[in-house]
Design an enzyme around this catalytic site. Sequence first.
Site, PDB file in Angstrom:
ATOM      1  N   SER A  53       1.306  -7.977 -21.088  1.00 45.43           N
ATOM      2  CA  SER A  53       1.529  -6.623 -20.569  1.00 45.43           C
ATOM      3  C   SER A  53       2.384  -5.778 -21.506  1.00 45.43           C
ATOM      4  O   SER A  53       2.432  -4.559 -21.391  1.00 45.43           O
ATOM      5  CB  SER A  53       2.217  -6.687 -19.204  1.00 45.43           C
ATOM      6  N   LEU A  89      -3.980  -9.145 -17.528  1.00 40.74           N
ATOM      7  CA  LEU A  89      -2.752  -9.083 -18.318  1.00 40.74           C
ATOM      8  C   LEU A  89      -2.093 -10.454 -18.403  1.00 40.74           C
ATOM      9  O   LEU A  89      -0.918 -10.572 -18.760  1.00 40.74           O
ATOM     10  CB  LEU A  89      -1.776  -8.063 -17.721  1.00 40.74           C
ATOM     11  N   ARG A 133      -1.002 -12.547 -16.191  1.00 44.42           N
ATOM     12  CA  ARG A 133       0.193 -12.670 -15.349  1.00 44.42           C
ATOM     13  C   ARG A 133       1.411 -12.025 -15.999  1.00 44.42           C
ATOM     14  O   ARG A 133       2.528 -12.521 -15.887  1.00 44.42           O
ATOM     15  CB  ARG A 133       0.446 -14.135 -15.010  1.00 44.42           C
ATOM     16  N   GLY A 134       1.159 -10.929 -16.699  1.00 41.73           N
ATOM     17  CA  GLY A 134       2.235 -10.189 -17.340  1.00 41.73           C
ATOM     18  C   GLY A 134       2.512 -10.613 -18.756  1.00 41.73           C
ATOM     19  O   GLY A 134       3.243  -9.925 -19.489  1.00 41.73           O
ATOM     20  N   TYR A 172      -2.092 -16.262   0.607  1.00 44.16           N
ATOM     21  CA  TYR A 172      -1.051 -15.551  -0.143  1.00 44.16           C
ATOM     22  C   TYR A 172       0.117 -15.279   0.799  1.00 44.16           C
ATOM     23  O   TYR A 172       0.045 -14.416   1.674  1.00 44.16           O
ATOM     24  CB  TYR A 172      -1.571 -14.230  -0.693  1.00 44.16           C
TER      25      TYR A 172
END
Length: 337
Positions: free
Chosen positions: A218, A212, A214-215, A59
């Site tokens: 959301s 979620l 990746r949004g 990452y």
Amino acid sequence: MTTNQTRTLGTTGPQVFALGLGCMGMSALYGEADRAESIATIHAALEAGVTLLDTGDFYGMGHNELLIGEALRSAPPARREQALVSVKFGALRGPDGDWLGYDGRPEAVKNFAAYSLQRLGVDHIDIYRPARLDPNVPIEETVGAIAELVEQGYVRYIGLSEVGADTLRKAAATAPITDLQIEYALITRGIEKEILPTARELGIGITAYGVLSRGLISGHFTADRQLAGNDFRAHSPRFQGDNLRHNLRLVDELRKIAERKGVSVAQIAIAWVLLRGEDIVPLVGARRRDRLAEALGALDVTLDAADLAAIEDAVPADAAAGDRYAAAQMAHLDSER
């Protein structure tokens, strides 16, 4: 919904808070992030009782581990001691960020661990897991190498990520497996068919990422949102054209339920995952304190049978349009085979 504040990762793993914090977005794949706010968010999570911090050595090519290390060093000692760090390894990347494959060879496992220990500034990694299955190395060899690190005190628990039922069985026959990290959400339910039952049979917990999506679910994502070129979602099938419009219509239906309950869409989505079992720990990818506070609010959401039925009607299984990864990435997922 009622949930204990702590859950156990499988029959061989540690107790953790009901939610974990996925830190990837603080370093990579979702556009720019604010370093100070990222560290403040990790501190706020620890202060709220969150114990599980998830990262990967790839990452930001080590950036995320350095960030977590800084956050842990600057946290109060009592909070630092309660933190459990989960690290994924094995993904190979070039200087330009290109994905070059996966390396699960025993000697590579130990090399990756040495660098992670240094970047994190710790003497052991709590949960260590290959990010993906290396098709050229038997999982027994990769897991065996982690087991040696456990014996030497450098790792406490062995995890896996995005592997299928057969691989789970092979790995569990080699050494105790604490948990499987895998995508699981209202619109990503493939694990329910075979992987989740197998994990439960073997006493392996689930850390669910992407709760979620990746949004996407959301409640904060809009069809006109402009994504940076270095944002994973700019190339994700579920965020493209007609797929995105279809998926946001599902979110609109979910929003109606959330409004009736007086909660947010994100809280409904997280609460649904929490209700799937005490052996499932959702990872929330909050990069800011306000998003973390919203996610923690899911612990107070109560869902009865009527609510769950309404949610299933609004977002049926397999209702999402588009794969969760692009075709080239899907090909690397043992969990999809």
